[in-house]
Design an enzyme around this catalytic site. Structure first.
Site, PDB file in Angstrom:
ATOM      1  CD  GLU A  60     -66.330 -52.087  68.201  1.00 23.98           C
ATOM      2  OE1 GLU A  60     -65.417 -52.227  69.040  1.00 23.98           O
ATOM      3  OE2 GLU A  60     -67.179 -52.965  67.990  1.00 23.98           O
ATOM      4  CG  ASP A  61     -62.603 -53.561  67.428  1.00 21.25           C
ATOM      5  OD1 ASP A  61     -63.744 -53.248  67.017  1.00 21.25           O
ATOM      6  OD2 ASP A  61     -62.308 -54.737  67.717  1.00 21.25           O
TER       7      ASP A  61
ATOM      8  CG  ASP B 164     -65.924 -55.612  58.152  1.00 22.54           C
ATOM      9  OD1 ASP B 164     -65.208 -55.228  57.227  1.00 22.54           O
ATOM     10  OD2 ASP B 164     -66.297 -56.797  58.263  1.00 22.54           O
TER      11      ASP B 164
ATOM     12  CG  PHE C 292     -59.395 -60.994  59.309  1.00 17.87           C
ATOM     13  CD1 PHE C 292     -60.740 -60.706  59.509  1.00 17.87           C
ATOM     14  CD2 PHE C 292     -58.664 -61.477  60.382  1.00 17.87           C
ATOM     15  CE1 PHE C 292     -61.341 -60.899  60.743  1.00 17.87           C
ATOM     16  CE2 PHE C 292     -59.255 -61.689  61.620  1.00 17.87           C
ATOM     17  CZ  PHE C 292     -60.596 -61.408  61.796  1.00 17.87           C
TER      18      PHE C 292
HETATM   19  P1  IMP Z   1     -69.562 -55.311  61.168  1.00 16.94           P
HETATM   20  O1  IMP Z   1     -70.901 -55.532  61.776  1.00 16.94           O
HETATM   21  O2  IMP Z   1     -69.417 -56.056  59.872  1.00 16.94           O
HETATM   22  O3  IMP Z   1     -69.177 -53.850  61.013  1.00 16.94           O
HETATM   23  O4  IMP Z   1     -68.554 -56.066  62.110  1.00 16.94           O
HETATM   24  C1  IMP Z   1     -67.688 -55.450  62.926  1.00 16.94           C
HETATM   25  C2  IMP Z   1     -67.023 -56.483  63.816  1.00 16.94           C
HETATM   26  O5  IMP Z   1     -66.408 -57.519  63.030  1.00 16.94           O
HETATM   27  C3  IMP Z   1     -65.933 -55.836  64.597  1.00 16.94           C
HETATM   28  O6  IMP Z   1     -66.403 -55.373  65.836  1.00 16.94           O
HETATM   29  C4  IMP Z   1     -64.913 -56.934  64.725  1.00 16.94           C
HETATM   30  O7  IMP Z   1     -65.194 -57.706  65.863  1.00 16.94           O
HETATM   31  C5  IMP Z   1     -65.113 -57.807  63.513  1.00 16.94           C
HETATM   32  N1  IMP Z   1     -64.120 -57.527  62.454  1.00 16.94           N
HETATM   33  C6  IMP Z   1     -64.339 -56.978  61.244  1.00 16.94           C
HETATM   34  N2  IMP Z   1     -63.223 -56.882  60.518  1.00 16.94           N
HETATM   35  C7  IMP Z   1     -62.237 -57.393  61.299  1.00 16.94           C
HETATM   36  C8  IMP Z   1     -60.814 -57.564  61.106  1.00 16.94           C
HETATM   37  O8  IMP Z   1     -60.196 -57.238  60.072  1.00 16.94           O
HETATM   38  N3  IMP Z   1     -60.146 -58.121  62.158  1.00 16.94           N
HETATM   39  C9  IMP Z   1     -60.747 -58.489  63.313  1.00 16.94           C
HETATM   40  N4  IMP Z   1     -62.058 -58.338  63.535  1.00 16.94           N
HETATM   41  C10 IMP Z   1     -62.801 -57.789  62.536  1.00 16.94           C
HETATM   42 MG    MG Z   2     -65.496 -56.132  67.890  1.00 21.28          MG
END
Ligand code: IMP
Ligand code: MG
Length: 181
Positions: free
Chosen positions: A100-101, A104, A153
């Site tokens: 995964e990228d 967060d 971000f």
């Molecule tokens: P989580 O469920 O809050 O961990 O969300 C993760 C998802 O939010 C990632 O797969 C990204 O698609 C998006 N995301 C969170 N932070 C960033 C960021 O800094 N840039 C771009 N996408 C982000």
């Molecule tokens: Mg994503």
């Protein structure tokens, strides 16, 4: 530098050096298991990272893709994930590595990993390029992490804002005036 980027956080060189390190760690972990690694790439953000990473592994691997979407906004992602594209192949008995990228809040990956666990893989690990530990609300501990980054971000190298900037070769902070949560 792209006009919408306030600053570059990770250069192309920094990313590629890290990808090489991660590929060596992953190859070491899975070498000698007697079965190919089963990589699962999460569309679309992880594709650039995964393409570089997987090409540097020196172990046999299969690659499958999954597309998911989280309900809600970034600051209040519900953690309920809709599967837009499921895997093509079963993972039962496989050594699965989810690529995964970014992690967060952790809600999306937590939900996804719970679901994959129910399919009875032999093992299930996680590799993320970026980790924002300050924003975590759900326990997710990736075994392989490229960079821990502050709560800003970021876009580029697969990461988007409104589907833009994925094709930048570096990772940068978007100008705050362009970003609405
Ligand atoms: P989580 O469920 O809050 O961990 O969300 C993760 C998802 O939010 C990632 O797969 C990204 O698609 C998006 N995301 C969170 N932070 C960033 C960021 O800094 N840039 C771009 N996408 C982000
Ligand atoms: Mg994503």
């Amino acid at each position: 530098m792209h006009q919408d980027i306030a600053k570059i956080l990770l250069t192309e060189e920094m990313i590629q050096a890290k990808v090489k390190e991660l590929a060596a760690q992953i190859s070491d972990k899975y070498r000698g298991t007697g079965r190919p690694l089963h990589a699962i790439v999460i569309l679309k953000g992880a594709t650039f990272f995964a393409a570089d990473l997987l090409r540097r592994l020196d172990i046999p691997a299969r690659v499958d893709f999954m597309a998911i979407s989280s309900y809600g906004t970034r600051s209040s992602s519900s953690g309920v994930v809709r599967i837009l594209k499921d895997l093509d192949h079963p993972i039962e008995g496989q050594d699965v590595l989810v690529i995964e990228d970014i992690v967060d809040s952790g809600r999306t990956l937590n939900y996804l990993l719970q679901g994959l666990k129910q399919r009875n893989p032999a093992s299930l690990s996680l590799c993320v390029l970026l980790d924002k530990p300050d924003r975590r609300v759900v326990d997710v501990h990736p075994e392989f992490v490229g960079f821990e980054i502050p709560d800003e971000f970021v876009v580029g190298y697969g990461l988007d804002y409104a589907e833009l900037y994925r094709n930048l070769p570096y990772i940068g902070v978007l100008k705050p005036e362009l970003y609405k949560d």
